[in-house]
Structure formats: C-alpha cells, structure tokens
Write an enzyme that holds these catalytic residues in place. Structure first.
Site, PDB file in Angstrom:
ATOM      1  N   HIS A 191      -0.591  17.106   3.351  1.00 58.09           N
ATOM      2  CA  HIS A 191      -1.775  17.734   3.944  1.00 58.09           C
ATOM      3  C   HIS A 191      -1.395  19.157   4.378  1.00 58.09           C
ATOM      4  CE1 HIS A 191      -3.791  13.970   3.834  1.00 58.09           C
ATOM      5  NE2 HIS A 191      -3.904  13.700   5.115  1.00 58.09           N
ATOM      6  N   GLY A 222       0.816  -1.211   0.000  1.00 59.18           N
ATOM      7  CA  GLY A 222       0.000   0.000   0.000  1.00 59.18           C
ATOM      8  C   GLY A 222       0.847   1.258   0.000  1.00 59.18           C
ATOM      9  N   CYS A 281      -2.774  11.259  10.508  1.00 57.37           N
ATOM     10  CA  CYS A 281      -1.819  12.209   9.902  1.00 57.37           C
ATOM     11  C   CYS A 281      -2.143  13.670  10.213  1.00 57.37           C
ATOM     12  CB  CYS A 281      -1.749  11.999   8.392  1.00 57.37           C
ATOM     13  SG  CYS A 281      -3.322  11.572   7.638  1.00 57.37           S
TER      14      CYS A 281
END
Ligand code: A2P
Ligand code: 11C
Length: 339
Positions: free
Chosen positions: A243, A12, A130
C-alpha cells in the site's frame, strides 16, 4: 519455552504470511495448528521443513493452543475469538471486529506497545487496519516531537488487502484484456486492471467508506488522542502487494523537512528513502513487497500551510500491515506476559 500456535485463516493471503513470518523470525512454536474452513481441511502446508495438516476451524479445541492468530474475516473472529480466549488461547485478531471495543487493546508495537497490558480483560488483542499501521509507524516520532492536529491522506492500496480472490481477479483481468478479451468483474464492482477505484469496504452514511473511517477511528485510539483530525480517501489500485499513501499533516508546532527526516532516520520500523532525484523514493513493487520496513520518502514542507508537512509512506500490507504486526504483538506478549 515453546508455545502452541493456532493460525485461523491459514490458507488465506494473510494466514500464509503469518506462518511464513513465524518461521522466518524463529518464533518459539511448539505445535502449529493451521485452521481454515472445511473446504481446506486435510490440505497440507509447509512449516520449518515439515508438512502440517490444515484442520477445520469448527472442529478445533482451542485449549490446545496458547496463542491464536486470526485472519479469516470479521464474522469468524466474532464467533471464534471469544471461544478461543475462554479456552485460555490469547487471540491476536487481524479483523476489524473488535478494534473499536474500549476494553480491547489495538496495538502497533512501534507506536503503543503499552496498550498491550489491557489484553487480560478479554484475552483478545486487535491488530489495526493495514493502512493505519504504516501511517502511524511513520507519524509517531513526529507526533511525539511537535504534535499533529490534522492528517489528510490519500491511499493507493494493493488488491492483496482484499484477499486471494482479488489477487486472482487482477491477474485474470490483466491477462484477458491483454488478449483482447473482456474483463470479468466479481470481487470488485468495476474493472481493477489498469484502473483506480475510489472505494474500499462499505459506504457509510457520511459519504466516506468504512476503510476511510477505520483510518480515523484507529488513529485516534492508537494515539490516545480524540482531538486529532483525519481526512482519508482510500483508493484501490492495480498493485498486487504494497500500500502507498500520500500523507499531508498539519502539526501543532512547526517542523522542518530536515528535522522530520532526522527523526524518521531514528524511528523503529522506518526506512527513509528520500533523495530528491529520479527514483529516489520508495514504491510498492520495487521496495516494499516482501519486506518488513515502513518506507518514507518525498518528505517536504507544504507550500500551502505554515505548519504543513508532506510525505509518501509505503509498506507491504500483508506483512507490516497484517501478518508481521500480529507476530510482533505475539512476540511482545510472550516476552512480557505469558509464561
Ligand atoms: P478457506 O481457504 O478454507 O476458504 P483470504 O482473505 O485470502 O480470502 O483468506 C480467507 C481465509 O479465511 C482462508 O484461509 C479461508 O479458508 C478462511 N475462511 C473463510 N471462511 C472460513 C470459515 N467459515 N471457517 C474457517 N475459515 C474460513
Ligand atoms: C484492504 N485494508 O486493503 C484492507 C484490508 O480492516 O483489516 C484489511 C481490512 C481490515 O482492503
């Protein structure tokens, strides 16, 4: 001393970064066990110049590993993390499954490394979300200096937070739309290319989403402060990696922007980029993607509140937000607790 390390979810987005970061940071890996679903068993990945075969998680004997880095989803961790821990493999779990359990440490090394000591109860350490990690790395020095009563935060989150399929959805929609074709939506309920979706994770009864409530619960647990108020709005944007967060805090005692900047310049894991000029601020693509620091810019006193401070916080969600933070936890674990 070398440690045998299992990476669960090795194929992943986060698992691949975990393996790359173990190599980059020269983590003392003896055997690496990349684990994924039966679909990936037999594939190979590269580690330190050698190819290593991916094994089916369901068939792995966790007594072969001392450390397990898990990032294959909450239900996988729910089932396999206790099996690994019982076999003597200490788990660093990147999913949300165990984060709120009182006897599971939730650790950001720059913020609350002392909590790691609690791992012995269940043999599992949780890696926070996160969005929470990058916010708290930047807020920690301010929290320690003047206290924080309230955090108002809006996030601008990259699709890699959802995983590989979402990265492909953004790329595919963008290509189709630029070629005059219709966008197809499968991962997200609405078009993500050229759009912004005020929706991450599932909706809760109070009208917030679960991603937003994770920022509340995790901030209170990591700071060990259940009085701190957090009001998030989490938004998915068409960015692949990194982000961004517009963070507005109300401190207990007044702090000036200059004092905050000085504290942040000394803070571990933080890079200040705060010139009040064109381009003098960090962005997901230009600074954070593929790098380790939490970048802070746009530091300014809130003109609407006497003890308000605003800042813009950006970090690579797959690295500091997930894989890097997990590897840092594992580094502290071997430095202090494992022999
Ligand atoms: P696989 O590639 O074999 O499906 P991402 O978050 O980027 O979508 O990645 C999810 C990771 O979790 C992948 O490595 C995926 O492996 C793994 N995974 C998903 N379902 C399972 C499962 N049932 N057993 C083991 N690993 C799983
Ligand atoms: C996102 N923050 O960007 C999420 C991904 O709780 O570990 C990580 C979800 C979690 O979509």
């Amino acid at each position: 001393k070398l440690y045998d390390v299992a990476v669960v979810g090795a194929t992943g987005a986060v698992g691949e970064a975990m393996i790359a970061i173990l190599e980059e940071r020269d983590f003392p890996v003896g055997n690496l066990y990349p684990l994924a679903s039966s679909r990936s068993a037999g594939k190979t990945i590269m580690f330190k110049g050698s190819s290593v075969t991916v094994t089916d998680l369901a068939e792995f004997d966790f007594s072969k590993a001392q450390i397990g880095l898990f990032s294959a989803g909450g239900s996988i961790s729910e089932k396999y993390a206790p099996i690994a821990a019982a076999a003597g493999c200490v788990v660093v779990d990147n999913t949300s499954h165990f984060r709120r359990d009182e006897d599971i440490p939730l650790v950001v090394p720059e913020v609350n490394i002392e909590a790691l000591a609690g791992y012995t109860t269940r043999g599992i350490i949780a890696n926070p979300n996160c969005s929470t990690i990058q916010m708290l790395v930047a807020l920690k020095p301010i929290y320690d200096a003047v206290g924080i009563e309230r955090i108002n935060v809006c996030t601008y989150q990259a699709v890699s937070g959802t995983g590989k399929e979402a990265i492909e959805e953004l790329a595919g929609q963008t290509a189709r739309l630029l070629n005059g074709q219709e966008a197809e939506c499968s991962v997200y309920p609405k078009q993500i290319a050229f759009n912004a979706l005020p929706h991450i994770d599932t909706f809760q009864d109070n009208g917030y989403t679960r991603e937003e409530m994770k920022m509340v619960w995790e901030t209170q647990k990591i700071f060990g402060d259940h009085s701190i108020q957090v009001n998030p709005t989490c938004v998915r944007v068409p960015v692949f990696f990194g982000h961004s967060e517009a963070v507005h805090i109300e401190t207990v005692d007044k702090i000036t922007a200059e004092q905050a900047r000085e504290l942040l310049l000394q803070a571990p894991g933080v890079e200040v980029m705060d010139e009040h000029a064109d381009g003098g601020y960090p962005t997901a693509v230009s600074e954070s993607a593929g790098t380790d620091p939490v970048y802070v810019g746009r530091i300014r006193e809130d003109i609407s509140h006497p003890r308000g401070l605003d800042m813009w916080i950006v970090a690579d969600n797959v690295r500091k937000g997930a894989a890097l933070n997990s590897v840092q936890i594992a580094e502290s674990l071997i430095a202090t607790y494992l022999d």
